[in-house]
Motif scaffolding. Structure first.
Motif, short mmCIF file in Angstrom:
data_model
loop_
_atom_site.label_atom_id
_atom_site.label_comp_id
_atom_site.label_asym_id
_atom_site.label_seq_id
_atom_site.Cartn_x
_atom_site.Cartn_y
_atom_site.Cartn_z
N THR A 4 -11.20 15.65 106.45
CA THR A 4 -9.84 15.85 105.97
C THR A 4 -9.85 16.10 104.47
N LYS A 7 -4.15 17.32 103.08
CA LYS A 7 -3.42 17.23 104.33
C LYS A 7 -3.94 18.22 105.36
N PHE A 8 -5.14 18.73 105.17
CA PHE A 8 -5.71 19.71 106.09
C PHE A 8 -7.00 19.16 106.68
N GLU A 9 -7.04 19.03 107.98
CA GLU A 9 -8.24 18.54 108.66
C GLU A 9 -9.14 19.71 108.98
N TYR A 13 -10.18 25.65 114.93
CA TYR A 13 -8.78 25.96 115.19
C TYR A 13 -8.64 27.27 115.94
N LEU A 18 -3.83 28.10 113.37
CA LEU A 18 -3.93 28.48 111.95
C LEU A 18 -2.67 29.17 111.47
N LYS A 21 -0.24 26.53 110.71
CA LYS A 21 -0.58 25.82 109.46
C LYS A 21 -0.13 26.62 108.24
N TYR A 22 -0.30 27.95 108.30
CA TYR A 22 0.08 28.81 107.18
C TYR A 22 1.56 29.21 107.23
N LEU A 57 -10.28 29.15 104.34
CA LEU A 57 -9.69 28.32 103.29
C LEU A 57 -10.10 28.83 101.91
N VAL A 62 -5.78 26.77 100.81
CA VAL A 62 -5.40 25.70 101.75
C VAL A 62 -3.91 25.84 102.05
N PRO A 63 -3.53 25.79 103.33
CA PRO A 63 -2.11 25.91 103.67
C PRO A 63 -1.27 24.86 102.95
#
Length: 67
Positions: A4, A7-9, A13, A18, A21-22, A57, A62-63
């Motif tokens: 992690t 906040k992104f693990e 995906y 994804l 997430k974005y 990423l 990172v989203p």
């Protein structure tokens, strides 16, 4: 379980995951990763590998963060 970062693990995906997430549609996500296909590589099966996600990423950021 993955690594992690904020906040992104970091884990495998799907393209839908994804895009969520974005906060974009799958069509928009495809357009954003298209210039980096050579660097990211081909998705095999349903999921992108952890290394492919890591590359995304690096190129997309990172989203949820501002680059």
């Amino acid at each position: 379980m993955g690594i992690t970062t904020d906040k992104f693990e970091l884990k495998a995906y799907s393209k839908n995951d994804l895009a969520e997430k974005y906060l974009v549609s799958v069509k928009t996500f495809n357009a954003r990763i298209k210039p980096f296909e050579d660097k990211i590589g081909v998705k095999r099966g349903r999921y992108y590998t952890v290394n492919q996600v890591k590359t995304m990423l690096e190129v997309l950021g990172v989203p949820g963060t501002v680059n």
